[in-house]
Design an enzyme around this catalytic site. Structure first.
Site, PDB file in Angstrom:
ATOM      1  N   ARG A  53       0.803  -1.218   0.000  1.00  0.00           N
ATOM      2  CA  ARG A  53       0.000   0.000   0.000  1.00  0.00           C
ATOM      3  C   ARG A  53       0.837   1.269   0.000  1.00  0.00           C
ATOM      4  O   ARG A  53       0.615   2.175  -0.796  1.00  0.00           O
ATOM      5  CB  ARG A  53      -0.921   0.035   1.225  1.00  0.00           C
ATOM      6  N   THR A  54       1.796   1.338   0.915  1.00  0.00           N
ATOM      7  CA  THR A  54       2.551   2.586   1.053  1.00  0.00           C
ATOM      8  C   THR A  54       3.332   2.872  -0.229  1.00  0.00           C
ATOM      9  O   THR A  54       3.308   3.974  -0.760  1.00  0.00           O
ATOM     10  CB  THR A  54       3.498   2.499   2.269  1.00  0.00           C
ATOM     11  N   LYS A  82      25.597  -5.782  -0.969  1.00  0.00           N
ATOM     12  CA  LYS A  82      27.067  -5.819  -0.945  1.00  0.00           C
ATOM     13  C   LYS A  82      27.626  -5.180   0.321  1.00  0.00           C
ATOM     14  O   LYS A  82      28.836  -5.028   0.455  1.00  0.00           O
ATOM     15  CB  LYS A  82      27.629  -5.096  -2.173  1.00  0.00           C
ATOM     16  N   ARG A 103      11.649   3.464   3.402  1.00  0.00           N
ATOM     17  CA  ARG A 103      11.192   2.515   4.430  1.00  0.00           C
ATOM     18  C   ARG A 103      12.377   1.626   4.782  1.00  0.00           C
ATOM     19  O   ARG A 103      13.096   1.152   3.902  1.00  0.00           O
ATOM     20  CB  ARG A 103      10.043   1.659   3.937  1.00  0.00           C
ATOM     21  N   HIS A 131       5.556   6.035  11.487  1.00  0.00           N
ATOM     22  CA  HIS A 131       4.996   5.938  10.135  1.00  0.00           C
ATOM     23  C   HIS A 131       4.116   7.169   9.934  1.00  0.00           C
ATOM     24  O   HIS A 131       2.889   7.075   9.874  1.00  0.00           O
ATOM     25  CB  HIS A 131       4.186   4.641  10.007  1.00  0.00           C
TER      26      HIS A 131
END
Lengths: 304, 155
Positions: A53-54, A82, A103, A131
């Protein structure tokens, strides 16, 4: 917005929230007026954790503003694999885009990353931390259904690890809201969040049983209790079962109770609730696009 | 206990800094915070768990030929809030300082939240804001109250 970045709900004053929500209402009323607002601009999507969703709503929001997105892709396919530091990753990516959405699984990641970039950076979730853009769309939904003042809200489920809860409860201290927190003892709000609520003089009560408070509520915000938080499968099922709602549970609620959920849900809201007037969680998810359009519009126009 | 007894335990210094009224048992943490490990060649004397009217038991740290500044000693307030600092020149106390709680401490503590970004391999120092009764991580918001000395990144 007077902010260069949106990193945490702590930044959001009442005036900031009202500015974003008003802009979001303008977007929702006349999306065509915003169609070319940020033509030619690029937004980098850096998602170090899975998101549906985000991520998709940021992608849609930027494209509906006339801009485009560049996506870091999955961690497995990136240079992070890496061993590159987050600081280096964002320093490189800021050269590719006009803004960054991040995120990350570690708490405080966005706050740290913002120290290394000049373009606007938006926290789209940092571990069990914050959030803030979810909070903005939650508040937009509450404002549309009940209004943000004289509000009695119950927040139920995993309050310890639920970052949407941490951000929402923090920002609600700027409004005339009575906040009830309903959870098992082991998943209470973390100390830092309780400290903030206390410092802000918020009207807060904690409960282990929804029945104690359900009839008073204007809004019930349900979150998922995650299986991995419990070492024992049986304990999980016992606890999760106590924090599940269905049509029968809601018989004790006000007729105009709004039920919200940041989604995804598993089984904490029975599907039969979807057909009631209480259910607003899909509408809440849809609000992610106009609210994120409004936020990006404000942050990107600051940089012009 | 007479003054002579005290002198036997920790002798007077000619020039340097005496950190007195340190919370009993915290002397080594005081040295760790100040970055004094003997490698700089300073003469250092320590008295631990010395009887004290004010604290019951206290530690005393004497560092010769080094004068500590207010900003250097303020971080000691987190583990030794009652500490007093005497700057000594030619056996005379020329300045007395009290530790004051700083607004923020950087690089000194490790965040107890293992999932905090400050514990990842990133090019940043830990950062804690000093709040009413503890310190709070500037990255993840975790609050440390009673056991601050356990989170020293320098010890």
């Amino acid at each position: 917005m007077r902010h260069d970045h949106l990193l945490s709900a702590h930044q959001l004053s009442r005036a900031d929230v009202e500015e974003v929500l008003s802009r979001a209402a303008e977007v929702a009323a006349d999306p065509a007026a915003f169609r070319d607002r940020h033509a030619g601009k690029l937004l980098a999507l850096c998602f170090f954790e899975p998101s549906t969703r985000t991520k998709m709503s940021f992608d849609a929001a930027m494209k509906r503003l006339g801009g485009d997105t560049v996506d870091m892709g999955s961690v497995e396919s990136s240079s992070v694999k890496k061993g590159e530091s987050l600081a280096d990753t964002v320093r490189v990516i800021e050269g590719y885009a006009d803004g960054v959405v991040l995120r990350h699984p570690s708490e405080g990641a966005a706050t740290m990353a913002a120290e290394f970039v000049d373009v606007p950076l938006v926290n789209a979730g940092d571990g069990a931390g914050q959030h803030p853009t979810q909070t903005l769309l939650d508040l937009y939904t509450i404002r549309e259904t009940h209004g943000l003042d004289d509000l009695t809200i119950g927040v139920m489920g995993d309050l310890k690890y639920g970052r949407t809860v941490h951000s929402l409860s923090t920002v609600l201290t700027n409004f005339d809201a009575r906040q009830h927190f309903i959870s098992p003892e082991s998943l209470r709000l973390p100390r830092g969040v309780r400290f903030d609520l206390h410092e802000a003089g918020a009207q807060v009560r904690e409960h282990t049983d929804l029945d104690e408070v359900l009839p008073e509520l204007d809004v019930l915000y349900v979150t998922r209790i995650q299986r991995e938080r419990f070492p024992d499968e049986n304990e999980y099922h016992t606890v999760a079962g106590q924090y599940r709602i269905d049509a029968e549970t809601l018989e004790a609620a006000k007729d105009d109770l709004t039920v919200m959920h940041p989604l995804p849900r598993v089984d904490e809201i029975a599907p039969e609730v979807d057909d009631t007037d209480h259910a607003r969680y899909f509408e809440q998810a849809h609000n992610g696009v106009p609210v994120r359009m409004a936020l990006l519009d404000l942050l990107l126009e600051e940089g012009e | 206990m007479s003054d002579t007894d005290k002198q036997l335990r920790v002798s007077k210094i000619r020039n340097g800094t005496v950190i007195d009224h340190v919370t009993g048992g915290q002397a080594l943490n005081v040295l760790a915070i100040l970055g004094i490990d003997g490698a700089g060649g300073e003469s250092v004397s320590i008295g631990m768990n010395v009887p004290s009217d004010r604290l019951g038991r206290k530690d005393v740290v004497k560092v010769e030929d080094r004068e500590l500044s207010q900003s250097e000693v303020d971080v000691l307030s987190l583990i030794a809030p009652e500490a007093t600092i005497n700057i000594v020149r030619d056996y005379e106390v020329v300045e007395k300082l009290r530790v004051e709680r700083p607004e923020r401490v950087t690089g000194l503590l490790t965040c107890p939240n293992r999932n905090c970004i400050s514990n990842a391999n990133e090019p940043v120092d830990s950062r804690f804001d000093v709040v009413d009764d503890g310190v709070r991580c500037g990255y993840c918001g975790t609050i440390v109250r009673d056991d601050i000395a356990d989170h020293l990144s320098v010890s």
